[in-house]
Structure formats: structure tokens, C-alpha cells
Design an enzyme around this catalytic site. Structure first.
Site, PDB file in Angstrom:
ATOM      1  N   CYS A 114      39.781  35.098  21.154  1.00  0.00           N
ATOM      2  CA  CYS A 114      39.474  35.148  19.714  1.00  0.00           C
ATOM      3  C   CYS A 114      39.605  36.556  19.151  1.00  0.00           C
ATOM      4  O   CYS A 114      39.833  36.732  17.957  1.00  0.00           O
ATOM      5  CB  CYS A 114      38.061  34.627  19.469  1.00  0.00           C
ATOM      6  SG  CYS A 114      37.803  33.023  20.222  1.00  0.00           S
ATOM      7  N   HIS A 259      36.880  36.021  12.152  1.00  0.00           N
ATOM      8  CA  HIS A 259      37.402  34.971  13.024  1.00  0.00           C
ATOM      9  C   HIS A 259      36.756  33.656  12.612  1.00  0.00           C
ATOM     10  O   HIS A 259      35.610  33.624  12.163  1.00  0.00           O
ATOM     11  CB  HIS A 259      37.051  35.335  14.470  1.00  0.00           C
ATOM     12  CG  HIS A 259      37.309  34.230  15.449  1.00  0.00           C
ATOM     13  ND1 HIS A 259      38.523  33.590  15.521  1.00  0.00           N
ATOM     14  CD2 HIS A 259      36.517  33.656  16.389  1.00  0.00           C
ATOM     15  CE1 HIS A 259      38.459  32.664  16.460  1.00  0.00           C
ATOM     16  NE2 HIS A 259      37.260  32.687  17.004  1.00  0.00           N
ATOM     17  N   ASN A 289      39.519  26.056  14.636  1.00  0.00           N
ATOM     18  CA  ASN A 289      39.583  27.362  15.298  1.00  0.00           C
ATOM     19  C   ASN A 289      40.967  27.519  15.934  1.00  0.00           C
ATOM     20  O   ASN A 289      41.296  26.822  16.888  1.00  0.00           O
ATOM     21  CB  ASN A 289      38.477  27.429  16.359  1.00  0.00           C
ATOM     22  CG  ASN A 289      38.444  28.757  17.090  1.00  0.00           C
ATOM     23  OD1 ASN A 289      39.351  29.577  16.962  1.00  0.00           O
ATOM     24  ND2 ASN A 289      37.395  28.960  17.862  1.00  0.00           N
TER      25      ASN A 289
HETATM   26  O1  UT7 Z   1      36.170  30.949  19.164  1.00  0.00           O
HETATM   27  C1  UT7 Z   1      35.562  30.594  20.360  1.00  0.00           C
HETATM   28  C2  UT7 Z   1      34.142  30.875  20.350  1.00  0.00           C
HETATM   29  N1  UT7 Z   1      33.397  29.645  20.282  1.00  0.00           N
HETATM   30  C3  UT7 Z   1      32.327  29.573  19.513  1.00  0.00           C
HETATM   31  O2  UT7 Z   1      32.017  30.502  18.828  1.00  0.00           O
HETATM   32  C4  UT7 Z   1      31.511  28.306  19.586  1.00  0.00           C
HETATM   33  C5  UT7 Z   1      30.062  28.631  19.397  1.00  0.00           C
HETATM   34  N2  UT7 Z   1      29.225  27.444  19.494  1.00  0.00           N
HETATM   35  C6  UT7 Z   1      29.177  26.494  18.566  1.00  0.00           C
HETATM   36  O3  UT7 Z   1      29.831  26.600  17.547  1.00  0.00           O
HETATM   37  C7  UT7 Z   1      28.237  25.333  18.758  1.00  0.00           C
HETATM   38  O4  UT7 Z   1      27.500  25.535  19.949  1.00  0.00           O
HETATM   39  C8  UT7 Z   1      28.966  23.966  18.833  1.00  0.00           C
HETATM   40  C9  UT7 Z   1      29.475  23.571  17.444  1.00  0.00           C
HETATM   41  C10 UT7 Z   1      30.118  24.042  19.789  1.00  0.00           C
HETATM   42  C11 UT7 Z   1      28.019  22.874  19.312  1.00  0.00           C
HETATM   43  O5  UT7 Z   1      26.852  22.827  18.538  1.00  0.00           O
HETATM   44  P1  UT7 Z   1      25.427  22.694  19.238  1.00  0.00           P
HETATM   45  O6  UT7 Z   1      24.434  22.580  18.178  1.00  0.00           O
HETATM   46  O7  UT7 Z   1      25.289  23.866  20.175  1.00  0.00           O
HETATM   47  O8  UT7 Z   1      25.540  21.320  19.995  1.00  0.00           O
HETATM   48  P2  UT7 Z   1      25.372  21.001  21.544  1.00  0.00           P
HETATM   49  O9  UT7 Z   1      26.577  21.427  22.302  1.00  0.00           O
HETATM   50  O10 UT7 Z   1      24.047  21.477  22.028  1.00  0.00           O
HETATM   51  O11 UT7 Z   1      25.345  19.431  21.511  1.00  0.00           O
HETATM   52  C12 UT7 Z   1      24.274  18.712  20.843  1.00  0.00           C
HETATM   53  C13 UT7 Z   1      24.483  17.231  21.075  1.00  0.00           C
HETATM   54  C14 UT7 Z   1      24.605  16.887  22.538  1.00  0.00           C
HETATM   55  O12 UT7 Z   1      23.963  15.622  22.719  1.00  0.00           O
HETATM   56  P3  UT7 Z   1      22.467  15.558  23.307  1.00  0.00           P
HETATM   57  O13 UT7 Z   1      22.535  16.227  24.657  1.00  0.00           O
HETATM   58  O14 UT7 Z   1      21.630  16.303  22.325  1.00  0.00           O
HETATM   59  O15 UT7 Z   1      22.209  14.084  23.367  1.00  0.00           O
HETATM   60  C15 UT7 Z   1      26.096  16.708  22.751  1.00  0.00           C
HETATM   61  O16 UT7 Z   1      26.393  15.828  23.807  1.00  0.00           O
HETATM   62  O17 UT7 Z   1      25.713  16.794  20.461  1.00  0.00           O
HETATM   63  C16 UT7 Z   1      26.517  16.118  21.435  1.00  0.00           C
HETATM   64  N3  UT7 Z   1      27.917  16.397  21.121  1.00  0.00           N
HETATM   65  C17 UT7 Z   1      28.618  15.683  20.234  1.00  0.00           C
HETATM   66  N4  UT7 Z   1      28.316  14.610  19.499  1.00  0.00           N
HETATM   67  C18 UT7 Z   1      29.268  14.128  18.672  1.00  0.00           C
HETATM   68  C19 UT7 Z   1      28.706  17.404  21.592  1.00  0.00           C
HETATM   69  N5  UT7 Z   1      29.905  17.344  21.025  1.00  0.00           N
HETATM   70  C20 UT7 Z   1      29.895  16.289  20.177  1.00  0.00           C
HETATM   71  C21 UT7 Z   1      30.851  15.739  19.312  1.00  0.00           C
HETATM   72  N6  UT7 Z   1      30.496  14.648  18.564  1.00  0.00           N
HETATM   73  N7  UT7 Z   1      32.083  16.243  19.160  1.00  0.00           N
END
Ligand code: UT7
Length: 331
Positions: A114, A259, A289
Site C-alpha cells: 500500500c 491510501h 482498495n
Molecule cells: O490496504 C491494506 C491494509 N488493510 C487494511 O487497512 C484493512 C484494515 N482492516 C479493516 O478495514 C477491517 O478490519 C475490515 C473491514 C477488514 C473488517 O472489519 P472488522 O470490523 O475488523 O470485522 P471482522 O474481521 O472482525 O469480522 C467481523 C465479523 C466476523 O463474524 P463474527 O466472528 O463476528 O461472527 C466475520 O466472520 O464479520 C464477519 N465477516 C463478514 N461478514 C459478511 C468478515 N467478512 C465478512 C464479509 N461479509 N465480507
């Protein structure tokens, strides 16, 4: 010493639009989940197999050259930032150089994810300052759609990424008060496994096995919460660093081109810095992204809208590595 300037910027994204609802047909996800967590509504994917990052880079470079009023014959070096190179080797810069028809000039690949575009900009800045090269194409381009997993296992990553390319022609500033004022780079390899692709791996014999494929180790693995935490800390930090380096204040910034990993990250960063939202470039809603391409795409759209004219522009990135970087440019 000569000062470097972005003489022209350009971008290109594939024509195929993939909405959140389209992804919801492939795996358990929803438009609501994706939009609320990331700000993304749609992204672009290559139209068919066989289109590589260097292919997307060609029209981006042509637009950058056109806007700079230069031709490919003026270019004396290429720096290509990507985490999704055309091939393991040689670098995408070599493929791009061939496609642009400019044999003989150096082509350097930068592997800083990134932050790759800003890492490349830092190198180009130094090359122009020292007189090593006069007109350098700095490119960020990615094809992610072929390398993510559209399943429940991969959904936290695959909904975030899109394909695209951006480029800048970096050359000698005609006005000594304008150009790249500061670029600062950082890395912290302690976070390497928080966002990476474990396979194929050179230290593993063989580099990839059927078991590794079954485990999905050839897909990106991300500790999203950890990356988020670091991003909201390090992006404001490096932004303050480039401001301190130049003696400028937040009030002097006309445009912030961060970014585009997550709209929530950028809103948080802008809030922490005290930059009003109307000065922040957001295009993640349309492109997702695109990693190394996000910043030059943001700059290129801003150029087209006339927002770069006489503007002091702040940029910052954070991502896999960890790597992070900031830049201040006066157009
Ligand atoms: O440029 C590269 C650098 N990358 C970044 O900067 C990414 C930084 N991180 C983020 O933007 C966030 O962490 C995400 C958007 C990737 C994820 O958000 P989050 O609030 O951290 O969600 P999570 O990964 O903790 O997932 C929460 C829930 C989980 O379910 P449970 O365990 O709470 O039942 C996941 O399984 O959401 C579920 N989940 C989804 N549900 C629907 C994960 N991905 C999805 C999805 N659709 N696509």
C-alpha cells in the site's frame, strides 16, 4: 539542488464494474456489511483472464505523459510498485517498459504494497534531485481479482480489493517553490504476517504443496483489526512528520490524498489531523482498495477535477509489511 515535481498524473481502471451485490451472489456477504465496514460499493475487475498489472499501467502512463506534455521518448526510468506482479520474475517494470516501447531504460520494481507508490516517489525524487534521471514514470498497478478467494473463508479480504493502475511522470520542477517538498518512509517487519500471502514461499521445499493450496495459503491472510489499529496511528504520525519537515501546518493543506484501504480509516485519520472532509479525497466507494494504485488514482482524478492546480497536497499510506509513508507536494 534540483526539485522534483509530478509533471503529470494518469490512471486507468478496467471497465468491468463488480458491485457488492454481485459479490453477495458468490459468497455469504452483504452490501450492508461491506459498505458499513469499509465504505466500498463497487470495484473494477479485469474483463478477462490474461490482463496483467503492466497492461493496466500502459494507459495510466500514457495519460500521465499526455498531461505532462511529454512523450515516451522523454522517459529515462521506470519505477513500478505492485504487490501483484505480472510474474514472480522478472519485475512488472520490464513488462511495462516493453509495452511502452522504450528499450534500454532502467525498470525498477518496488515491493512495498500500500505504501509502494510513495516509496517509488521517494526514489524518483532522489534520482531527480541528484540528476541521475530527468523524467521517471512512477507507477502503481494491481490485479487483485485473480488472487483473492470468493468464499466464506476469504470474504473478509476479497470484498476489499479492486484492480487498477495509476502513474505519475516525475521530472524537474520548473518553479523552485513547487514540487515534492518532503517524503518520509517507514517499515516495521514485526507486523509482516498481519497481512501477507504465505505461499509459494522460497524457504519452503517445495515452495507450494497441494496441502498449502487446500489451506488457501496462496491467498492473502489478514489480521484486519490489527492492521486497522496500526493504520490509524501511523498515518497521522507520518503526516505530521512531513509537515514538520517543511514547516507547514495543517491549515496550509489544500487536499489530502490518502491510501484507500477503508473509508473509516481515512475519516479517522483526517479527524485526528483536523482536516475537514471536503479536503479529503475518497474514491474507495467506486474502486475498492487498489493498493499501490490508490494514491496515483486519487491524484489523477483530482487533476481532472482541477483540484491540484496550485494546491499543497498531503498524502499518507499504511499497509502490509508493515510499511507506511507520507508525502507533501506543491503543485
Ligand atoms: O490496504 C491494506 C491494509 N488493510 C487494511 O487497512 C484493512 C484494515 N482492516 C479493516 O478495514 C477491517 O478490519 C475490515 C473491514 C477488514 C473488517 O472489519 P472488522 O470490523 O475488523 O470485522 P471482522 O474481521 O472482525 O469480522 C467481523 C465479523 C466476523 O463474524 P463474527 O466472528 O463476528 O461472527 C466475520 O466472520 O464479520 C464477519 N465477516 C463478514 N461478514 C459478511 C468478515 N467478512 C465478512 C464479509 N461479509 N465480507
Amino acid at each position: 539542488m534540483r526539485r522534483a515535481q509530478l509533471l503529470g498524473v494518469g490512471h486507468y481502471v478496467p471497465t468491468k464494474i463488480v458491485t457488492n451485490d454481485d459479490l453477495a451472489k458468490l459468497m455469504p456477504t452483504t452490501d450492508e456489511w461491506i459498505f458499513q465496514r469499509s465504505g466500498i460499493k463497487e470495484r473494477r475487475f479485469i474483463e478477462h483472464s490474461g490482463i496483467a498489472p503492466s497492461d493496466l499501467a500502459v494507459p495510466a502512463c500514457q495519460q500521465a505523459l499526455e498531461r505532462a506534455g511529454r512523450s515516451i521518448e522523454d522517459v529515462d526510468a521506470i519505477i513500478f510498485a505492485t504487490l501483484s506482479p505480472d510474474a514472480d520474475f522478472p519485475g512488472s517494470g520490464c513488462f511495462l517498459q516493453r509495452k511502452l516501447g522504450r528499450p534500454g531504460i532502467p525498470a525498477l520494481d518496488v515491493r512495498n504494497q500500500c505504501s509502494g507508490f510513495l516509496y517509488g516517489l521517494s526514489i524518483a525524487n532522489a534520482w531527480v534531485q541528484t540528476g541521475a534521471y530527468d523524467n521517471i514514470l512512477v507507477v502503481g498497478a494491481e490485479v487483485h481479482s485473480t488472487g483473492v478467494e470468493f468464499t466464506e473463508r476469504g470474504r473478509a479480504v476479497s470484498v476489499l480489493f479492486g484492480d487498477g493502475a495509476g502513474a505519475a511522470l516525475v521530472g524537474v520542477s520548473e518553479d523552485p517553490n513547487k514540487g515534492i517538498l518532503s517524503v518520509k518512509l517507514h517499515a516495521d517487519g514485526r507486523g509482516a504476517e498481519d497481512l501477507w500471502i504465505p505461499a509459494p514461499m522460497s524457504g519452503h521445499t517445495p515452495r507450494i504443496t497441494h496441502e498449502m493450496l487446500d489451506e488457501g495459503l496462496h491467498y492473502p491472510q489478514m489480521n484486519g483489526k490489527q492492521v486497522f489499529r496500526w493504520a490509524v496511528e501511523k498515518m497521522p504520525e507520518v503526516a505530521r512528520e512531513v509537515l514538520a519537515d517543511t514547516g507547514l501546518a495543517i491549515e496550509d493543506i489544500d487536499l489530502f490524498v490518502p491510501h484507500q484501504a477503508n473509508k473509516r480509516i481515512n475519516q479517522f485519520v483526517a479527524g485526528a489531523l483536523g482536516i475537514p472532509d471536503e479536503k479529503v479525497v475518497h474514491n474507495i466507494e467506486r474502486f475498492g482498495n487498489t493498493t499501490a494504485a490508490t494514491i496515483p488514482i486519487g491524484l489523477s482524478e483530482s487533476w481532472a477535477e482541477g483540484r491540484l492546480k496550485d494546491a499543497t497536497v498531503l498524502s499518507a499510506a499504511f499497509g502490509s509489511g508493515y510499511t507506511w509513508a507520507g508525502a507533501l507536494i506543491r503543485f
